[in-house]
Write a protein that holds these residues in place. Structure first.
Motif, PDB file in Angstrom:
ATOM      1  N   CYS A  54       0.824  -1.304   0.031  1.00 36.61           N
ATOM      2  CA  CYS A  54       0.115   0.020  -0.083  1.00 36.61           C
ATOM      3  C   CYS A  54       0.670   1.287  -0.132  1.00 36.61           C
ATOM      4  CB  CYS A  54      -0.939   0.023   1.074  1.00 36.61           C
ATOM      5  SG  CYS A  54      -0.119  -0.179   2.467  1.00 36.61           S
ATOM      6  N   LEU A  62       1.648   4.892   1.356  1.00 36.36           N
ATOM      7  CA  LEU A  62       1.199   5.571   2.625  1.00 36.36           C
ATOM      8  C   LEU A  62       1.566   7.048   2.761  1.00 36.36           C
ATOM      9  CD1 LEU A  62       3.089   2.903   5.135  1.00 36.36           C
ATOM     10  CD2 LEU A  62       0.443   3.293   4.941  1.00 36.36           C
ATOM     11  N   MET A 112      -0.160   9.894  -8.762  1.00 37.11           N
ATOM     12  CA  MET A 112       0.903  10.453  -8.120  1.00 37.11           C
ATOM     13  C   MET A 112       1.924  10.974  -9.067  1.00 37.11           C
ATOM     14  SD  MET A 112       1.308   7.338  -5.063  1.00 37.11           S
ATOM     15  CE  MET A 112      -0.090   6.754  -4.441  1.00 37.11           C
ATOM     16  N   ALA A 157      -0.834  16.327  -0.390  1.00 36.54           N
ATOM     17  CA  ALA A 157      -0.393  15.080   0.516  1.00 36.54           C
ATOM     18  C   ALA A 157       0.653  14.262  -0.042  1.00 36.54           C
ATOM     19  CB  ALA A 157      -1.764  14.107   0.316  1.00 36.54           C
ATOM     20  N   LEU A 158       1.609  13.897   0.810  1.00 33.11           N
ATOM     21  CA  LEU A 158       2.772  13.233   0.505  1.00 33.11           C
ATOM     22  C   LEU A 158       2.781  11.643   0.885  1.00 33.11           C
ATOM     23  CD1 LEU A 158       5.180  16.050   1.737  1.00 33.11           C
ATOM     24  CD2 LEU A 158       4.743  15.379  -0.543  1.00 33.11           C
ATOM     25  N   VAL A 159       3.084  10.920  -0.130  1.00 28.22           N
ATOM     26  CA  VAL A 159       3.308   9.540   0.055  1.00 28.22           C
ATOM     27  C   VAL A 159       4.792   9.209  -0.082  1.00 28.22           C
ATOM     28  CG1 VAL A 159       3.210   7.259  -1.032  1.00 28.22           C
ATOM     29  CG2 VAL A 159       1.274   9.101  -1.309  1.00 28.22           C
ATOM     30  N   THR A 160       5.127   8.501   1.291  1.00 23.58           N
ATOM     31  CA  THR A 160       6.692   8.464   1.648  1.00 23.58           C
ATOM     32  C   THR A 160       6.986   6.841   1.848  1.00 23.58           C
ATOM     33  OG1 THR A 160       6.208   8.805   4.033  1.00 23.58           O
ATOM     34  CG2 THR A 160       6.887  10.519   2.781  1.00 23.58           C
ATOM     35  N   HIS A 161       6.126   6.184   1.930  1.00 21.63           N
ATOM     36  CA  HIS A 161       6.279   4.604   2.323  1.00 21.63           C
ATOM     37  C   HIS A 161       5.482   3.680   1.431  1.00 21.63           C
ATOM     38  CE1 HIS A 161       8.072   6.855   5.584  1.00 21.63           C
ATOM     39  NE2 HIS A 161       8.920   5.685   5.988  1.00 21.63           N
ATOM     40  N   HIS A 162       5.634   2.570   1.144  1.00 20.56           N
ATOM     41  CA  HIS A 162       4.824   1.777   0.327  1.00 20.56           C
ATOM     42  C   HIS A 162       4.398   0.541   1.187  1.00 20.56           C
ATOM     43  CE1 HIS A 162       8.036  -1.238  -0.969  1.00 20.56           C
ATOM     44  NE2 HIS A 162       8.779  -0.143  -1.189  1.00 20.56           N
ATOM     45  N   ARG A 163       4.655   0.368   2.511  1.00 19.84           N
ATOM     46  CA  ARG A 163       4.427  -0.763   3.184  1.00 19.84           C
ATOM     47  C   ARG A 163       4.165  -0.728   4.575  1.00 19.84           C
ATOM     48  NH1 ARG A 163       8.633  -4.055   1.141  1.00 19.84           N
ATOM     49  NH2 ARG A 163       9.811  -3.512   2.808  1.00 19.84           N
ATOM     50  N   LEU A 164       3.369  -1.332   5.310  1.00 23.52           N
ATOM     51  CA  LEU A 164       3.061  -1.441   6.929  1.00 23.52           C
ATOM     52  C   LEU A 164       3.776  -2.429   7.252  1.00 23.52           C
ATOM     53  CD1 LEU A 164      -0.659  -0.837   7.065  1.00 23.52           C
ATOM     54  CD2 LEU A 164       0.988   0.762   7.884  1.00 23.52           C
ATOM     55  N   GLU A 217       2.962   0.043  11.700  1.00 23.58           N
ATOM     56  CA  GLU A 217       3.431   1.376  11.277  1.00 23.58           C
ATOM     57  C   GLU A 217       4.178   1.452  10.076  1.00 23.58           C
ATOM     58  OE1 GLU A 217       6.590   1.760  14.297  1.00 23.58           O
ATOM     59  OE2 GLU A 217       7.840   0.607  13.107  1.00 23.58           O
ATOM     60  N   PRO A 218       4.283   2.488   9.297  1.00 20.24           N
ATOM     61  CA  PRO A 218       5.242   2.626   7.814  1.00 20.24           C
ATOM     62  C   PRO A 218       6.384   1.642   8.227  1.00 20.24           C
ATOM     63  CG  PRO A 218       4.150   4.645   8.573  1.00 20.24           C
ATOM     64  CD  PRO A 218       3.841   3.818   9.746  1.00 20.24           C
ATOM     65  N   LEU A 227      10.216   5.732   0.282  1.00 21.73           N
ATOM     66  CA  LEU A 227      10.827   5.967  -1.092  1.00 21.73           C
ATOM     67  C   LEU A 227      11.609   6.909  -1.295  1.00 21.73           C
ATOM     68  CD1 LEU A 227       7.082   6.883  -2.226  1.00 21.73           C
ATOM     69  CD2 LEU A 227       8.466   4.623  -2.653  1.00 21.73           C
ATOM     70  N   PRO A 258       9.993  11.486  -2.410  1.00 15.92           N
ATOM     71  CA  PRO A 258       8.338  11.494  -2.055  1.00 15.92           C
ATOM     72  C   PRO A 258       7.374  11.740  -3.525  1.00 15.92           C
ATOM     73  CG  PRO A 258       9.554  12.611  -0.653  1.00 15.92           C
ATOM     74  CD  PRO A 258      10.410  12.436  -1.765  1.00 15.92           C
ATOM     75  N   LEU A 259       6.323  11.185  -3.265  1.00 12.61           N
ATOM     76  CA  LEU A 259       5.005  11.333  -4.254  1.00 12.61           C
ATOM     77  C   LEU A 259       4.269  12.173  -3.842  1.00 12.61           C
ATOM     78  CD1 LEU A 259       5.049   7.616  -5.454  1.00 12.61           C
ATOM     79  CD2 LEU A 259       6.288   9.538  -7.031  1.00 12.61           C
ATOM     80  N   VAL A 282       0.248  13.221  -4.069  1.00 10.86           N
ATOM     81  CA  VAL A 282      -0.907  13.022  -4.665  1.00 10.86           C
ATOM     82  C   VAL A 282      -1.243  14.072  -5.491  1.00 10.86           C
ATOM     83  CG1 VAL A 282      -3.252  12.361  -4.301  1.00 10.86           C
ATOM     84  CG2 VAL A 282      -1.561  11.441  -2.812  1.00 10.86           C
TER      85      VAL A 282
END
Lengths: 468, 468
Positions: free
Chosen positions: A137, A139, B117, B138-145, B155-156, B162, B165-166, B168
């Motif tokens: 996913c 995040l 993104m 909105a900033l996407v910084t991780h891709h897994r919990l 938690e991330p 990444l 950052p991507l 949105v």
């Protein structure tokens, strides 16, 4: 929906009651025996250049990507695993959406829209669900960029860190069940049938245009019911809707069945599926419908007052979806070594009119006639593209259109009778051959599609007698 | 599009050439003089309960939220600033989309889809653009919990961070101009006109349903042209499309004009706007179209070979969009203290048939007749809701529907002649009054909408002589 990989047909847990035989001829669409044309097209693509299409025999995966590229359906983007759907691809998806949206509304569901982002705590409420989605996913952790005064680079502002990370929806069960909890109180509120057209994100490691992408478009239906029986019936009703879409609209033969426990959606009691058979023997999951039991209702504590005074119960649920992955099935089912073939009902461009002239004084006459034909076809609902490009050789134009506009079951080039056109210049004919004779056969013996002048204005027929 | 706040009309930089007078009667729609009914509705809502609607006079902002809630158009979600669009609201947006999509296609643009993104580095390429959007994304910084082994909480996963950052998408200029750079090489590729229906995210601090939300739905058009003149013409063409949408489809009178430099879109040379006037004097930006000059073409180095041999130039651009914010304008323009009014062309529910019976043996007869009427109206394209709920008082049903189904310019309740119904039970009449007489006037002197029996099957007329 969690299973996005290729599934070999032997891996399917098929239920006898749900399986039906697959026919290569169905509902008026003729699925071509593709292999029969391999020899001719192999010759054609022998002198492969940058634009050429790899043959299926040589490399099936490369062939698929070449067809997508040459058909201008989609291409990869600078964001890892996310694709750009180009206008030709989007037109097909829009046509699928229009058809399916009407069928979904007929089933009693209404469209709604739920947030793109889901609080992390929501995803973890249903145990199997989080196991299925936590590892793939996107995040969201911050909500502002700042200029770092030392590095002079933009970076996430540490002060904008969110208290709880948000997950870009991989599917919307959790947020929707939270809302269902607000909306459902009594048996009078049931059944509640909601559909959403949306984008979802799953951080896939290995991606492939349409078939497996980090972001994809889909519809997801979510329903709540009084009883297990009613919910299960709804799940089966919707897999039948998907079967109808595949067979009658997309001309894709599918096998309908039940997923094995291993392949079930994360959180479902039962997953129904339609699987399409690709030309190389792969089975491709093309739509799924889940009977969710009371799993999400219990996780989000959604209860209702039954019609029996004083008795409450958790509601019963389904969810169901098809995605842009279906585009992959469409492409692989119909296309061949010359490029994209697309069933006319969803083709972005159904008819291409290629204008050819030799001398400057012919240009006006040819364009005038072509525009007239295009307008008449458009007024009858056909999606027509008119190629009036100057300074391009006829062969290059034919080559390009052959790979963009192709109807399965028909030859690719259409001859327009001069009786229709009232033009003596034979170069208007996009075949480059002499004009077709009355029964649609040229001197070289190939059968061609013709627009019969005697039927003009009422019907358009192919030479094999089929209307298109 | 960066300006999402309320704009007072005196703050607008109106261009004389683009401004046209606003009429309260336009194109067959009659805009009601709302204030005239205030007294009556004040009395009605005097005994305010949890479901009541605050009067406009008392608190305009509260009134707006009450109308949205009572009309079941949208509600807030557990994600800060993001809304859930409920089926009644979504049906209106879908109707807007259907109409506008056809107009956009007529203008020559084709739909496509670009990634959700955007790499952070893309946003920073156009200087003004990043200034406009960096503080609200909105900033996407991780891709897994992962499960933290110590806290036992999800938690991330730090290992999934990444490299870059991507973001949105707050708007898609940057990713689209990156792709345009791949697609445009020659004047033959121009004009390139693309439209996208999508969700976008802007991390607004103060949000309000439809008017200003962290996520909203919209369409965004992006075009590339050979010359400044052609691009400017396109920007004006599209603001005219939005004006047509507002006036002819949504019955919203708008003032068309040019934004002051302060209010321009971040990265535009000129921003055209249509502004709607709300009942309390607010002006609400309802659609914008931007002439972008060569700003994005230069930022992404998109050049083309002109028709003059050996001469290249940067392309000229526009972008244009309307969003679900338009729903706010629609609601505020037409509604009153009794609840939602919605123009029939986009109303989710155009006709509600409320079934009333006193004794159990009347139920079957009433429901049968009501279903027959509903089917006949639906077959003629009307969106009809049938209320067959049991165990609910007539007054409660009327109260609910009055706030959900309301047509501006018409009284809210429809009388169906008994000649049409062939039913003697007068309780089928949803007015609760005696049946309307021949010319649609009741004993109390109020004019009512009637379905004239003599016209049944060919036309449906209101008592004021208008077809609806």
């Amino acid at each position: 929906m969690s299973q996005l990989g290729f599934l070999h047909p032997t891996g399917l847990g098929l239920s006898g009651s749900c399986t039906r035989s697959v026919s290569s001829h169905r509902d008026g669409f003729r699925i071509r025996p593709h292999r029969t044309r391999l020899h001719a097209t192999q010759q054609k693509t022998a002198g492969k250049d940058g634009d050429a299409i790899t043959t299926r025999e040589k490399d099936y995966s490369e062939w698929y990507l070449d067809v997508v590229r040459a058909g201008e359906l989609a291409e990869s983007s600078p964001v890892r695993g996310m694709m750009v759907i180009k206008p030709n691809g989007m037109a097909i998806w829009d046509a699928i959406r229009d058809y399916l949206d009407a069928k979904i509304k007929q089933s009693g569901a209404r469209n709604a829209y739920f947030p793109l982002m889901i609080p992390q705590s929501f995803l973890t409420k249903e145990a199997e669900h989080v196991e299925g989605f936590a590892t793939e996913c996107a995040l969201v952790t911050h909500h502002r960029l700042r200029l770092n005064p030392e590095t002079k680079q933009m970076e996430p502002d540490p002060e904008s860190k969110l208290e709880e990370p948000l997950i870009v929806r991989p599917t919307s069960e959790t947020i929707i069940w939270h809302m269902f909890g607000r909306w459902i109180g009594s048996y009078r509120d049931l059944p509640l049938c909601i559909n959403q057209w949306a984008n979802v994100v799953r951080w896939e490691m290995r991606t492939r245009l349409f078939l497996r992408t980090a972001e994809f478009l889909w519809q997801e239906g979510h329903t709540a019911h009084e009883s297990a029986e009613e919910a299960r019936e709804k799940a089966i009703e919707m897999i039948n809707v998907y079967e109808d879409l595949c067979v009658n609209q997309l001309a894709i033969p599918v096998v309908k069945g039940i997923k094995s426990p291993m392949e079930r959606f994360a959180g479902a009691e039962e997953t129904y599926t339609v699987e399409a058979m690709m030309q190389n023997g792969w089975a491709l999951q093309s739509g799924t419908s889940h009977f969710l039991g009371q799993n999400f209702a219990k996780a989000f504590d959604v209860t209702f007052n039954t019609s029996v005074e004083g008795v409450t119960d958790h509601v019963w649920a389904t969810s169901w979806g098809v995605s842009t992955r279906l585009m992959g099935a469409l492409i692989m089912t119909h296309s061949d070594d010359s490029g994209l073939c697309c069933p006319p009902k969803v083709a972005a461009i159904q008819i291409a009119i290629v204008c050819i002239w030799k001398k400057a004084d012919q240009k006006e006459m040819v364009l005038g006639a072509a525009k007239d034909v295009a307008a008449r076809l458009r007024s009858r609902g056909f999606r027509v593209e008119l190629d009036d490009r100057d300074g391009m050789r006829p062969g290059a134009k034919y080559y390009e259109w052959e790979r963009k506009v192709s109807l399965p079951g028909y030859r690719r080039r259409a001859t327009i009778h001069k009786q229709v056109m009232h033009i003596e210049n034979k170069n208007i004919c996009p075949t480059g051959c002499s004009l077709a004779d009355g029964d649609g056969t040229t001197g070289c013996g190939k059968r061609l599609c013709v627009l019969r002048s005697e039927n003009w204005g009422t019907q358009v027929w192919s030479s094999c007698g089929r209307e298109f």
